[in-house]
Scaffold this motif. Structure first.
Motif, PDB file in Angstrom:
ATOM      1  N   THR A   1      42.494 -12.244 -28.511  1.00  0.00           N
ATOM      2  CA  THR A   1      42.535 -11.670 -27.164  1.00  0.00           C
ATOM      3  C   THR A   1      43.953 -11.198 -26.861  1.00  0.00           C
ATOM      4  N   PHE A   2      44.084  -9.891 -26.584  1.00  0.00           N
ATOM      5  CA  PHE A   2      45.405  -9.355 -26.260  1.00  0.00           C
ATOM      6  C   PHE A   2      45.483  -8.844 -24.826  1.00  0.00           C
ATOM      7  N   ASN A   3      44.329  -8.798 -24.118  1.00  0.00           N
ATOM      8  CA  ASN A   3      44.273  -8.214 -22.782  1.00  0.00           C
ATOM      9  C   ASN A   3      43.258  -8.999 -21.951  1.00  0.00           C
ATOM     10  N   VAL A   4      43.685  -9.455 -20.779  1.00  0.00           N
ATOM     11  CA  VAL A   4      42.788 -10.099 -19.822  1.00  0.00           C
ATOM     12  C   VAL A   4      42.780  -9.251 -18.558  1.00  0.00           C
ATOM     13  N   ALA A   5      41.581  -8.968 -18.046  1.00  0.00           N
ATOM     14  CA  ALA A   5      41.470  -8.136 -16.847  1.00  0.00           C
ATOM     15  C   ALA A   5      40.646  -8.847 -15.786  1.00  0.00           C
ATOM     16  N   VAL A   6      41.038  -8.658 -14.541  1.00  0.00           N
ATOM     17  CA  VAL A   6      40.252  -9.092 -13.391  1.00  0.00           C
ATOM     18  C   VAL A   6      39.921  -7.842 -12.598  1.00  0.00           C
ATOM     19  N   ILE A   7      38.640  -7.588 -12.397  1.00  0.00           N
ATOM     20  CA  ILE A   7      38.184  -6.310 -11.846  1.00  0.00           C
ATOM     21  C   ILE A   7      37.262  -6.572 -10.663  1.00  0.00           C
ATOM     22  N   ARG A   8      37.430  -5.798  -9.624  1.00  0.00           N
ATOM     23  CA  ARG A   8      36.510  -5.837  -8.482  1.00  0.00           C
ATOM     24  C   ARG A   8      35.998  -4.424  -8.249  1.00  0.00           C
ATOM     25  N   SER A   9      34.691  -4.312  -8.085  1.00  0.00           N
ATOM     26  CA  SER A   9      34.070  -2.997  -7.944  1.00  0.00           C
ATOM     27  C   SER A   9      33.155  -2.971  -6.734  1.00  0.00           C
ATOM     28  N   ALA A  10      33.143  -1.839  -6.037  1.00  0.00           N
ATOM     29  CA  ALA A  10      32.184  -1.640  -4.956  1.00  0.00           C
ATOM     30  C   ALA A  10      30.801  -1.546  -5.588  1.00  0.00           C
ATOM     31  N   GLY A  11      29.969  -2.574  -5.368  1.00  0.00           N
ATOM     32  CA  GLY A  11      28.690  -2.666  -6.054  1.00  0.00           C
ATOM     33  C   GLY A  11      27.802  -1.462  -5.862  1.00  0.00           C
ATOM     34  N   ARG A  12      27.842  -0.842  -4.684  1.00  0.00           N
ATOM     35  CA  ARG A  12      26.955   0.281  -4.421  1.00  0.00           C
ATOM     36  C   ARG A  12      27.418   1.565  -5.107  1.00  0.00           C
ATOM     37  N   ARG A  13      28.577   1.527  -5.773  1.00  0.00           N
ATOM     38  CA  ARG A  13      29.085   2.742  -6.407  1.00  0.00           C
ATOM     39  C   ARG A  13      28.953   2.726  -7.922  1.00  0.00           C
ATOM     40  N   MET A  14      28.363   1.681  -8.467  1.00  0.00           N
ATOM     41  CA  MET A  14      28.285   1.587  -9.921  1.00  0.00           C
ATOM     42  C   MET A  14      26.983   0.938 -10.341  1.00  0.00           C
ATOM     43  N   THR A  15      26.322   1.543 -11.325  1.00  0.00           N
ATOM     44  CA  THR A  15      25.123   0.971 -11.919  1.00  0.00           C
ATOM     45  C   THR A  15      25.327   0.894 -13.425  1.00  0.00           C
ATOM     46  N   LEU A  16      25.150  -0.297 -13.992  1.00  0.00           N
ATOM     47  CA  LEU A  16      25.307  -0.508 -15.426  1.00  0.00           C
ATOM     48  C   LEU A  16      23.938  -0.530 -16.089  1.00  0.00           C
ATOM     49  N   HIS A  17      23.818   0.219 -17.191  1.00  0.00           N
ATOM     50  CA  HIS A  17      22.552   0.304 -17.914  1.00  0.00           C
ATOM     51  C   HIS A  17      22.684  -0.400 -19.253  1.00  0.00           C
ATOM     52  N   SER A  18      21.736  -1.279 -19.568  1.00  0.00           N
ATOM     53  CA  SER A  18      21.768  -2.009 -20.827  1.00  0.00           C
ATOM     54  C   SER A  18      20.395  -1.962 -21.487  1.00  0.00           C
ATOM     55  N   ARG A  19      20.393  -1.745 -22.803  1.00  0.00           N
ATOM     56  CA  ARG A  19      19.155  -1.812 -23.580  1.00  0.00           C
ATOM     57  C   ARG A  19      19.449  -2.549 -24.875  1.00  0.00           C
ATOM     58  N   GLN A  20      18.683  -3.578 -25.144  1.00  0.00           N
ATOM     59  CA  GLN A  20      18.866  -4.372 -26.350  1.00  0.00           C
ATOM     60  C   GLN A  20      17.538  -4.506 -27.080  1.00  0.00           C
ATOM     61  N   ARG A  21      17.612  -4.608 -28.383  1.00  0.00           N
ATOM     62  CA  ARG A  21      16.408  -4.782 -29.195  1.00  0.00           C
ATOM     63  C   ARG A  21      16.409  -6.175 -29.810  1.00  0.00           C
ATOM     64  N   ARG A  22      15.248  -6.799 -29.803  1.00  0.00           N
ATOM     65  CA  ARG A  22      15.102  -8.130 -30.394  1.00  0.00           C
ATOM     66  C   ARG A  22      15.371  -8.044 -31.899  1.00  0.00           C
ATOM     67  N   THR A  23      16.192  -8.970 -32.396  1.00  0.00           N
ATOM     68  CA  THR A  23      16.564  -8.930 -33.808  1.00  0.00           C
ATOM     69  C   THR A  23      15.960 -10.059 -34.609  1.00  0.00           C
ATOM     70  N   GLY A  24      15.336 -11.029 -33.962  1.00  0.00           N
ATOM     71  CA  GLY A  24      14.762 -12.167 -34.675  1.00  0.00           C
ATOM     72  C   GLY A  24      13.314 -12.384 -34.303  1.00  0.00           C
ATOM     73  N   PRO A  25      12.671 -13.391 -34.868  1.00  0.00           N
ATOM     74  CA  PRO A  25      11.267 -13.669 -34.575  1.00  0.00           C
ATOM     75  C   PRO A  25      11.078 -14.199 -33.164  1.00  0.00           C
TER      76      PRO A  25
END
Length: 260
Positions: free
Chosen positions: A236-260
């Motif tokens: 670890t060379f960088n630590v960040a603390v971030i605050r964001s206006a929740g109504r201005r950002m939407t994060l999209h995530s898609r993951q595929r199952r890799t095991g049984p």
């Protein structure tokens, strides 16, 4: 007496009495959620929504429910009714993939990190690392770290306020590098590789400092994040603390199952 703790029994009874009365409100809430999700996925400001009649037919909803759902979206600042145009989308949250936000995937041109964001430094200085921060960075308490405080904006709209702490010797490279767009670009320009990141997400509310920097009201929902950035060696060379206006950002995530 059935052996149920009194408090829990009363909670269940109160909930049971309350739920049926809200059946109409549940329909409005679900319609609002479906409309909002479709708008955010489409991601086009100024896009015209279907008419009230079209929404009634497609969702099997009453005119009252449609109007109440649109009213909730208007209250959120996402749509507006314009004379001669109907209901159109306004300031939709910025959409980006979670991997882009982690900094391990090249952002698409339309993403928040695709060049739209601009960073404005509030303060940039070298400080002695407190014990907890030093431990995360693999350094000794009191060792120098670069502290960069900044606000990220899209146009005139503040999206995030962040503080990044960078250990030496990486800090020397960052300090000599201009801040062109976002933090990841600055690290790349400094010749640093982000190979692995870890983010802790929390829901919070804006305090007086957040309200001023993010142009929101005190008490408004925000996202709070702590991020660790690691190099190809896993350090670890960088630590960040971030605050964001929740109504201005939407994060999209898609993951595929890799095991049984």
């Amino acid at each position: 007496m059935d052996g149920t703790p009194p408090g829990r029994g009363h909670e269940r009874l109160a909930w049971g009495r309350r739920a049926p009365r809200d059946r109409t409100a549940h329909g409005v809430r679900r319609l609002r959620d479906l409309l909002r999700a479709g708008m955010v996925r489409a991601g086009a400001t100024g896009r015209k929504l279907p008419s009230e009649r079209e929404l009634m037919l497609s969702h099997g909803a009453s005119r009252t429910a449609v109007r109440e759902a649109l009213g909730l979206l208007r209250d959120e600042g996402l749509v507006a009714r314009l004379q001669g145009r109907g209901t159109v989308t306004l300031d939709l949250p910025a959409l980006m993939s979670l991997r882009e936000y982690h900094g391990v995937e090249r952002p698409t041109p339309s993403s928040l990190l695709g060049g739209a964001i601009r960073s404005h430094v509030l303060e940039e200085t070298t400080i002695p690392a407190p014990a907890g921060l030093a431990e995360l960075l693999g350094r000794e308490p009191g060792d120098p770290v670069l502290c960069v405080d900044y606000v990220g904006t899209v146009g005139d709209d503040p999206v995030v306020v962040a503080t990044d702490y960078v250990r030496m010797p990486e800090a020397a490279a960052v300090a000599g590098t201009p801040f062109r767009t976002d933090w990841y670009v600055r690290l790349a320009d400094a010749g640093l590789v982000v190979d692995d990141t870890e983010i802790l997400f929390e829901a919070g509310v804006a305090d007086a400092f957040d309200a001023e920097l993010l142009a929101v009201r005190p008490g408004e929902p925000i996202m709070i994040m702590e991020q660790l950035l690691r190099d190809p060696a896993g350090e670890t060379f960088n630590v960040a603390v971030i605050r964001s206006a929740g109504r201005r950002m939407t994060l999209h995530s898609r993951q595929r199952r890799t095991g049984p």
